[in-house]
Write a protein that holds these residues in place. Structure first.
Motif, mmCIF file in Angstrom:
data_model
loop_
_atom_site.group_PDB
_atom_site.id
_atom_site.type_symbol
_atom_site.label_atom_id
_atom_site.label_comp_id
_atom_site.label_asym_id
_atom_site.label_seq_id
_atom_site.Cartn_x
_atom_site.Cartn_y
_atom_site.Cartn_z
ATOM 1 N N TYR A 145 0.835 -1.192 0.000
ATOM 2 C CA TYR A 145 0.000 0.000 0.000
ATOM 3 C C TYR A 145 0.879 1.257 0.000
ATOM 4 C CZ TYR A 145 -2.927 3.763 1.719
ATOM 5 O OH TYR A 145 -3.559 4.975 1.861
ATOM 6 N N GLY A 146 0.533 2.180 -0.882
ATOM 7 C CA GLY A 146 1.270 3.434 -0.972
ATOM 8 C C GLY A 146 2.325 3.456 -2.055
ATOM 9 N N LYS A 147 2.607 2.282 -2.657
ATOM 10 C CA LYS A 147 3.609 2.216 -3.720
ATOM 11 C C LYS A 147 2.948 1.754 -5.016
ATOM 12 C CE LYS A 147 7.674 1.431 -0.828
ATOM 13 N NZ LYS A 147 8.886 0.602 -0.614
ATOM 14 N N GLU A 148 3.238 2.437 -6.087
ATOM 15 C CA GLU A 148 2.631 2.150 -7.381
ATOM 16 C C GLU A 148 3.266 0.933 -8.045
ATOM 17 O OE1 GLU A 148 3.411 4.538 -11.157
ATOM 18 O OE2 GLU A 148 1.421 5.315 -10.597
ATOM 19 N N LYS A 149 2.449 0.154 -8.745
ATOM 20 C CA LYS A 149 2.964 -0.916 -9.594
ATOM 21 C C LYS A 149 2.094 -1.005 -10.833
ATOM 22 C CE LYS A 149 4.158 -5.793 -10.022
ATOM 23 N NZ LYS A 149 4.232 -7.125 -9.373
ATOM 24 N N ILE A 150 2.666 -0.614 -11.972
ATOM 25 C CA ILE A 150 1.960 -0.698 -13.250
ATOM 26 C C ILE A 150 2.840 -1.476 -14.219
ATOM 27 C CG2 ILE A 150 0.917 0.544 -15.168
ATOM 28 C CD1 ILE A 150 0.453 2.900 -13.294
ATOM 29 N N VAL A 151 2.403 -2.657 -14.575
ATOM 30 C CA VAL A 151 3.132 -3.500 -15.523
ATOM 31 C C VAL A 151 2.878 -2.978 -16.930
ATOM 32 C CG1 VAL A 151 3.299 -5.818 -16.498
ATOM 33 C CG2 VAL A 151 2.984 -5.517 -14.029
ATOM 34 N N ASN A 152 3.960 -2.775 -17.691
ATOM 35 C CA ASN A 152 3.809 -2.331 -19.083
ATOM 36 C C ASN A 152 4.509 -3.309 -20.021
ATOM 37 O OD1 ASN A 152 6.616 -1.683 -19.184
ATOM 38 N ND2 ASN A 152 6.196 0.359 -18.350
ATOM 39 N N GLU A 153 4.587 -2.945 -21.289
ATOM 40 C CA GLU A 153 5.132 -3.860 -22.295
ATOM 41 C C GLU A 153 6.618 -4.129 -22.111
ATOM 42 O OE1 GLU A 153 5.270 0.318 -24.115
ATOM 43 O OE2 GLU A 153 3.967 -0.872 -22.797
ATOM 44 N N ASN A 154 7.296 -3.356 -21.275
ATOM 45 C CA ASN A 154 8.734 -3.555 -21.043
ATOM 46 C C ASN A 154 9.031 -4.239 -19.712
ATOM 47 O OD1 ASN A 154 9.521 -2.161 -23.477
ATOM 48 N ND2 ASN A 154 8.982 -0.248 -22.447
ATOM 49 N N THR A 155 8.005 -4.536 -18.936
ATOM 50 C CA THR A 155 8.209 -5.161 -17.634
ATOM 51 C C THR A 155 8.598 -6.622 -17.808
ATOM 52 O OG1 THR A 155 6.529 -3.707 -16.659
ATOM 53 C CG2 THR A 155 7.182 -5.661 -15.389
ATOM 54 N N VAL A 156 9.728 -6.992 -17.240
ATOM 55 C CA VAL A 156 10.216 -8.367 -17.352
ATOM 56 C C VAL A 156 9.597 -9.224 -16.256
ATOM 57 C CG1 VAL A 156 12.260 -9.852 -17.354
ATOM 58 C CG2 VAL A 156 12.401 -7.530 -18.303
ATOM 59 N N PRO A 157 8.968 -10.341 -16.601
ATOM 60 C CA PRO A 157 8.434 -11.228 -15.559
ATOM 61 C C PRO A 157 9.519 -11.639 -14.580
ATOM 62 C CG PRO A 157 7.604 -11.880 -17.701
ATOM 63 C CD PRO A 157 8.653 -10.841 -17.957
ATOM 64 N N LYS A 158 9.170 -11.651 -13.308
ATOM 65 C CA LYS A 158 10.106 -12.035 -12.267
ATOM 66 C C LYS A 158 9.320 -12.635 -11.113
ATOM 67 C CE LYS A 158 13.981 -10.390 -9.449
ATOM 68 N NZ LYS A 158 14.787 -9.210 -9.052
ATOM 69 N N ALA A 159 9.245 -13.942 -11.088
ATOM 70 C CA ALA A 159 8.502 -14.622 -10.032
ATOM 71 C C ALA A 159 9.243 -14.499 -8.709
ATOM 72 C CB ALA A 159 8.312 -16.090 -10.390
ATOM 73 N N VAL A 160 8.467 -14.347 -7.620
ATOM 74 C CA VAL A 160 9.087 -14.185 -6.302
ATOM 75 C C VAL A 160 8.778 -15.355 -5.370
ATOM 76 C CG1 VAL A 160 9.127 -11.675 -6.457
ATOM 77 C CG2 VAL A 160 7.133 -12.814 -5.465
ATOM 78 N N ASN A 161 8.016 -16.329 -5.863
ATOM 79 C CA ASN A 161 7.744 -17.514 -5.047
ATOM 80 C C ASN A 161 7.514 -18.715 -5.957
ATOM 81 O OD1 ASN A 161 4.885 -17.497 -5.853
ATOM 82 N ND2 ASN A 161 4.664 -15.780 -4.435
ATOM 83 N N PHE A 162 7.389 -19.884 -5.369
ATOM 84 C CA PHE A 162 7.294 -21.112 -6.156
ATOM 85 C C PHE A 162 6.033 -21.148 -7.012
ATOM 86 C CE2 PHE A 162 5.087 -22.049 -2.228
ATOM 87 C CZ PHE A 162 3.969 -22.746 -2.644
ATOM 88 N N TYR A 163 4.940 -20.569 -6.530
ATOM 89 C CA TYR A 163 3.717 -20.555 -7.323
ATOM 90 C C TYR A 163 3.920 -19.746 -8.601
ATOM 91 C CZ TYR A 163 -0.933 -19.102 -8.865
ATOM 92 O OH TYR A 163 -2.042 -18.815 -9.616
ATOM 93 N N GLY A 164 4.425 -18.521 -8.452
ATOM 94 C CA GLY A 164 4.687 -17.692 -9.614
ATOM 95 C C GLY A 164 5.697 -18.320 -10.547
ATOM 96 N N ASP A 165 6.722 -18.935 -9.980
ATOM 97 C CA ASP A 165 7.754 -19.560 -10.806
ATOM 98 C C ASP A 165 7.200 -20.754 -11.570
ATOM 99 O OD1 ASP A 165 10.577 -19.679 -11.627
ATOM 100 O OD2 ASP A 165 10.581 -21.590 -10.563
ATOM 101 N N SER A 166 6.319 -21.527 -10.939
ATOM 102 C CA SER A 166 5.751 -22.692 -11.625
ATOM 103 C C SER A 166 4.927 -22.256 -12.834
ATOM 104 C CB SER A 166 4.891 -23.517 -10.656
ATOM 105 O OG SER A 166 3.682 -22.852 -10.313
ATOM 106 N N LYS A 167 4.251 -21.109 -12.748
ATOM 107 C CA LYS A 167 3.497 -20.592 -13.889
ATOM 108 C C LYS A 167 4.422 -19.998 -14.945
ATOM 109 C CE LYS A 167 -0.424 -20.581 -14.082
ATOM 110 N NZ LYS A 167 -1.392 -21.637 -14.522
ATOM 111 N N LEU A 168 5.466 -19.286 -14.496
ATOM 112 C CA LEU A 168 6.393 -18.664 -15.440
ATOM 113 C C LEU A 168 7.156 -19.712 -16.236
ATOM 114 C CD1 LEU A 168 7.731 -16.202 -16.657
ATOM 115 C CD2 LEU A 168 9.306 -16.157 -14.715
ATOM 116 N N GLN A 169 7.591 -20.774 -15.576
ATOM 117 C CA GLN A 169 8.317 -21.827 -16.283
ATOM 118 C C GLN A 169 7.480 -22.405 -17.431
ATOM 119 O OE1 GLN A 169 11.454 -22.657 -15.771
ATOM 120 N NE2 GLN A 169 11.804 -21.479 -13.915
ATOM 121 N N ALA A 170 6.199 -22.637 -17.158
ATOM 122 C CA ALA A 170 5.312 -23.158 -18.196
ATOM 123 C C ALA A 170 5.043 -22.110 -19.268
ATOM 124 C CB ALA A 170 4.006 -23.621 -17.577
ATOM 125 N N ASP A 171 4.852 -20.883 -18.846
ATOM 126 C CA ASP A 171 4.605 -19.748 -19.744
ATOM 127 C C ASP A 171 5.697 -19.680 -20.810
ATOM 128 O OD1 ASP A 171 4.903 -16.963 -20.682
ATOM 129 O OD2 ASP A 171 3.478 -16.388 -19.131
#
Length: 333
Positions: A145-171
């Motif tokens: 809360y209080g910090k902006e996060k807007i993903v755009n066309e230049n944002t590089v995927p970066k998983a921070v936990n095993f759930y995100g990484d499991s999706k990114l690997q398949a992606d």
């Protein structure tokens, strides 16, 4: 991109490869009369079942079958009778802070290995198009809360936990299988909600119906109502020609969501009275700094996590038909 039980399909990939080709790259034409045979891999899933109902009511030219992925019998299924495989099977909603390696391994087995195995089978059996449900989680967690996060066309995927990484690997892996005769479309939707959905929305709805007061704070989140997703899927299935071999698409509602506004609408639609108070802002500021689950819940509820609007606008598609207000009416009816 790899941990003790992870996979390494994304290891060594360039930023461009991780980002992927976002969007069609051209104006597309949707043929609403075209007959398409679609196989959903993941019978009984919320997204799969919702899509089947929606298509039956709105796009009768799309014929859909679904198969269960649990017992392995899907391996004997003949895919060659279908035009498109839509892979929705997966595990989500992980308590990422309190799991052992065995649980993590299960996430990789389902979210990564199964997706790749299905994709390879689809390609080998002559399927023309493979649609894979990835997730916004590949870009990491919400900003606090209080910090902006807007993903755009230049944002590089970066998983921070095993759930995100499991999706990114398949992606990454399924896109690498694409070629001129086998198109791969990866979807990275934000939080999906609707009647009968699981995850964060039901928790928020319970609070809206029980609490007499709620903090009035400004935050922004991308969300996607299930009907907007289903409309999107139907339209991309009926796109006449996809030029790029592998693309990433990012559907979202037309408007970002403020948590306070959503709670207010849920309460109103449920006939409940709730006061939203700006004077509760200090409590949110304090809560976001607390260690453990409390801080995590506060940041999940009031954090910021948005896709740039232009990432979700595709020339030739009109799918953002349900507004936030109407989506809550449909969900709470």
């Amino acid at each position: 991109m790899k941990n003790a039980v992870g996979r390494n399909y994304a290891q060594g990939k360039s930023d461009a490869e991780l980002i992927g080709h976002i969007g069609f790259g051209h104006k597309v034409e949707v043929n609403n009369e075209a007959e398409k045979n679609v196989l959903i891999t993941g019978a009984g899933s919320y997204i799969g079942e919702s899509f089947i109902r929606y298509a039956a009511e709105n796009y009768t030219s799309i014929k859909i079958d679904a198969i269960d992925m649990i017992d392995g019998s899907w391996k004997e299924k003949d895919f060659s009778n279908y035009d498109i495989v839509y892979h929705v099977a997966g595990i989500a909603h992980a308590d990422v802070g309190n799991v052992d390696d065995a649980v993590k391994e299960k996430y990789y087995a389902v979210n990564t290995d199964l997706a790749i195995e299905v994709c390879k089978k689809a390609k080998a059996e002559g399927i023309k198009e493979f649609i894979f449900m990835s997730s916004m989680i590949v870009y990491g967690n919400s900003a606090p809360y209080g910090k902006e996060k807007i993903v755009n066309e230049n944002t590089v995927p970066k998983a921070v936990n095993f759930y995100g990484d499991s999706k990114l690997q398949a992606d990454v892996a399924v896109r690498s299988l694409a070629d001129d005769n086998f198109k791969v479309i990866v979807l990275r939707p934000p939080m999906i909600y609707g009647k009968g959905s699981k995850g964060n929305y039901p928790t928020l709805a319970k609070l809206a119906k029980k609490l007499p007061v709620f903090p009035d704070v400004n935050n922004q989140r991308s969300m996607l109502h299930i009907d907007n997703l289903c409309e999107f899927i139907c339209q991309i299935i009926l796109v006449k020609k996809v030029k790029e071999n592998a693309i990433v698409l990012i559907p979202q509602n037309a408007e970002w969501t403020k948590t306070t506004d959503m709670v207010r609408e849920i309460a109103k639609d449920s006939g409940k009275k709730i006061r939203t108070l700006k004077i509760m802002k200090p409590a949110v500021l304090l809560g976001r700094k607390m260690p453990g689950k409390i801080g995590g819940l506060v940041n999940k509820a009031f954090g910021n996590n948005c896709y740039a609007h232009k990432l979700s606008v595709y020339d030739g598609l009109v799918y953002q038909k349900v507004s936030l207000k109407e989506s809550i009416e449909r969900t709470e009816e």
